[in-house]
Design an enzyme around this catalytic site. Sequence first.
Site, PDB file in Angstrom:
ATOM      1  CG  ASP A  40      -3.791  -1.894   5.487  1.00  0.00           C
ATOM      2  OD1 ASP A  40      -4.896  -2.474   5.365  1.00  0.00           O
ATOM      3  OD2 ASP A  40      -3.054  -1.645   4.526  1.00  0.00           O
ATOM      4  N   GLY A  61       0.800  -1.207   0.000  1.00  0.00           N
ATOM      5  CA  GLY A  61       0.000   0.000   0.000  1.00  0.00           C
ATOM      6  C   GLY A  61       0.840   1.267   0.000  1.00  0.00           C
ATOM      7  CG  PHE A  62       2.374   2.669   3.079  1.00  0.00           C
ATOM      8  CD1 PHE A  62       1.939   3.943   3.426  1.00  0.00           C
ATOM      9  CD2 PHE A  62       1.791   1.575   3.694  1.00  0.00           C
ATOM     10  CE1 PHE A  62       0.953   4.108   4.369  1.00  0.00           C
ATOM     11  CE2 PHE A  62       0.803   1.738   4.640  1.00  0.00           C
ATOM     12  CZ  PHE A  62       0.374   3.009   4.982  1.00  0.00           C
ATOM     13  CE  LYS A 103       6.189  -1.755   2.176  1.00  0.00           C
ATOM     14  NZ  LYS A 103       4.986  -1.961   2.937  1.00  0.00           N
TER      15      LYS A 103
END
Length: 662
Positions: free
Chosen positions: A460, A345-346, A363
């Site tokens: 989340d 999601g990021f 990430k």
Amino acid sequence: MKQRSFILLLLCFVLITSAITSVSAEAQCMNSGIYISNSTFEANLPRILSFLPSNVTAQDDFFYSGSIGEEPNQKVYATGMCIPGSTSGQCSVCIKTASDDLLQSCPGQVEAYKWATEPTLCYVRYADASFLGSLDADSNNLVYNPGDSNSNLIEFKAIWDDLVVRMIAAASKAKSTPSSSDNHYTVDVAALTPSQNLYALMQCTPDLSSGDCEKCLQHQSCCGQRQGGVIMKPNCYFRWDVVAFYKVFDNISVAYRPPPPSDGSRKMSTRVIAAIVVPIVVIIIIIIIVVLIIRRSALLCWKKKPFQEFDFSQSGISAVRSLQFDFKAIEFATDKFSNKLGQGGFGEVFKGTLLNGTEVAVKRLSKTSSQGALEFKNEVVVVAKLQHKNLVRLHGFCLEGEEKILIYEFVPNKSLDYFLFDPTKKGELDWTKRYNIIGGITRGILYLHHDSRLTIIHRDLKASNILLDADMNPKIADFGMARIFEMHQNGANTNRIVGTRGYMPPEYVMHGQFSTKSDVYSFGVLVLEIICGRQNMFVHQADTTTVENLVTYAWRLWRDGRPLELVDSTISENCQTEEVTRCIHVALLCVQHDPTDRPDLSTIDMMLTRNSLNLPLPQTPGFFFPNRRSYREQDGIVSIQSTITSNSYTNNDLTITDLEPR
Ligand SMILES: *[C@@H]1O[C@H](CO)[C@@H](O)[C@H](O)[C@H]1NC(C)=O
Ligand SMILES: *[C@@H]1O[C@H](CO)[C@@H](O)[C@H](O)[C@H]1NC(C)=O
Ligand SMILES: *[C@@H]1O[C@H](CO)[C@@H](O)[C@H](O)[C@H]1NC(C)=O
């Protein structure tokens, strides 16, 4: 009394300075075994070593490898090497000194090596078995040039990292002509300031493959904080210093490039002032500390090693420093972001390997966060402190220009959804494993909510955020993202919806309210998915306004007294019905409509672990769609398809109508 202190102080300084000037290279006896005295091996060893100086200098590339004696137990293998640029005379003397030292320092040892430094750099190794072409990965001899503290550590480390990455690539690259004398050898210089350079030399023995050479030269990211140091291994050598050594840097020139965003002479002059003032202040502080230590205990100076580092690890600055990675290093570790593991999601996630061999997941955050650098660093430090075996560990971050990157522990077995929602893979998760996963997730969230000092709301939780290690233990990923992305963490309303359709509780979707109880709701959904092996999603019935998802389905089965029909058919044969029933019961308590009715994580943990505990009856679950009129509890029809994929929402254009069933 005063005089005695002074003499001790003087002695300490003599010790310090003498240690600085010699980066000692001792013989490394490898403890591979002992040879028998009066054996032929004992006779052969000094013989081959005595030939070595002439044998090495007879080779064009100053690398010689040979053996004498018969197998078994008599044969001695030996290798000698001098760096390119040595003269025959220097090489011969160096090899002889090294050989003599090995015989003296390692009596009886069947294997030993030494990197000698006088009058040039050379290497001698012998053993009772052939070691040519094989990498000895375990042995590592690290020597620091002690006593230096850098005035500008962060900049030094960046330049050091950059140089090391560049040099490892150069040293490990195979030369076009394999016999060329500079195979696996490289020297390089980087400018630290207009007046100071950083010199480095790397060499692998030429018998290594490129990959092994690279592996050998990789090391802990420890060393950048010292101005000088040496790493000696059986197959490679790496030395760096702020003064030139071995006379190998004569023909290399380097221009100082000031760091890009500098505002002219003012910055320069502060830099020069800092370069003068800081060392003086450091020296004064060191003198004061030494005097204080001597005052307290005159003998301490003798008992302790003189160069023990002071532990500054408590301070925030060093915490940030130890977590911060260079962008170049990340690029190198991920091979220029070539191995993509997935899309979260990021941002995108890539696999990488750090210089010390640690596998990591990198990430690369999408550039949507408006957060400032300082806040970002602070939050990363906070999140990195959260350590629990059911949480994916955050190793560090990188912050350069537009780039914001998080470096996580690499977890090998992908994520829970990869197994759970795949018709063939779900068989690998039997009930025992699933029960263990539920327990692990519980303890991970319990830690985030209660035990970590800070109350961290995940926001989340979903199957794809539960990673599995090699033993199928769960590790929760992506926690703390709300902090890192600067969203208010305190139960207040938010106009920014983060989370995934199907896991968000009604109060969050409709009013943007969240609390630890929103995580509890998501946890409940997750447990139902683990039991059922299907995703919680919407199913629109074409002919009616009725809609049912996993939560309402589970609730209906529960009310009808047949909860076990929920269980995944692949595991329903072999499962503990009591445990399963209890898990369903707890999950239904978690997804209740009113957040205050939902148990907190410590209660959930108790409910799952203590069978004797009586559980309250669950109330109607919180449904995921806001338009209550469209849902008629009585005539729900079940049709759940696992082919629909869920969407992540990380922006604020998620509206209520978007979720409304037609
Ligand atoms: C080795 O040989 C010498 C001379 O032959 C002898 O004096 C000595 O005792 C021997 N040592 C051992 C351990 O056998
Ligand atoms: C090594 O040196 C010895 C003695 O000088 C010589 O007999 C031998 O042939 C040499 N070996 C090689 C491979 O050159
Ligand atoms: C430097 O260059 C000179 C002239 O080309 C050469 O003779 C010398 O060997 C070189 N030194 C090194 C260390 O490469």
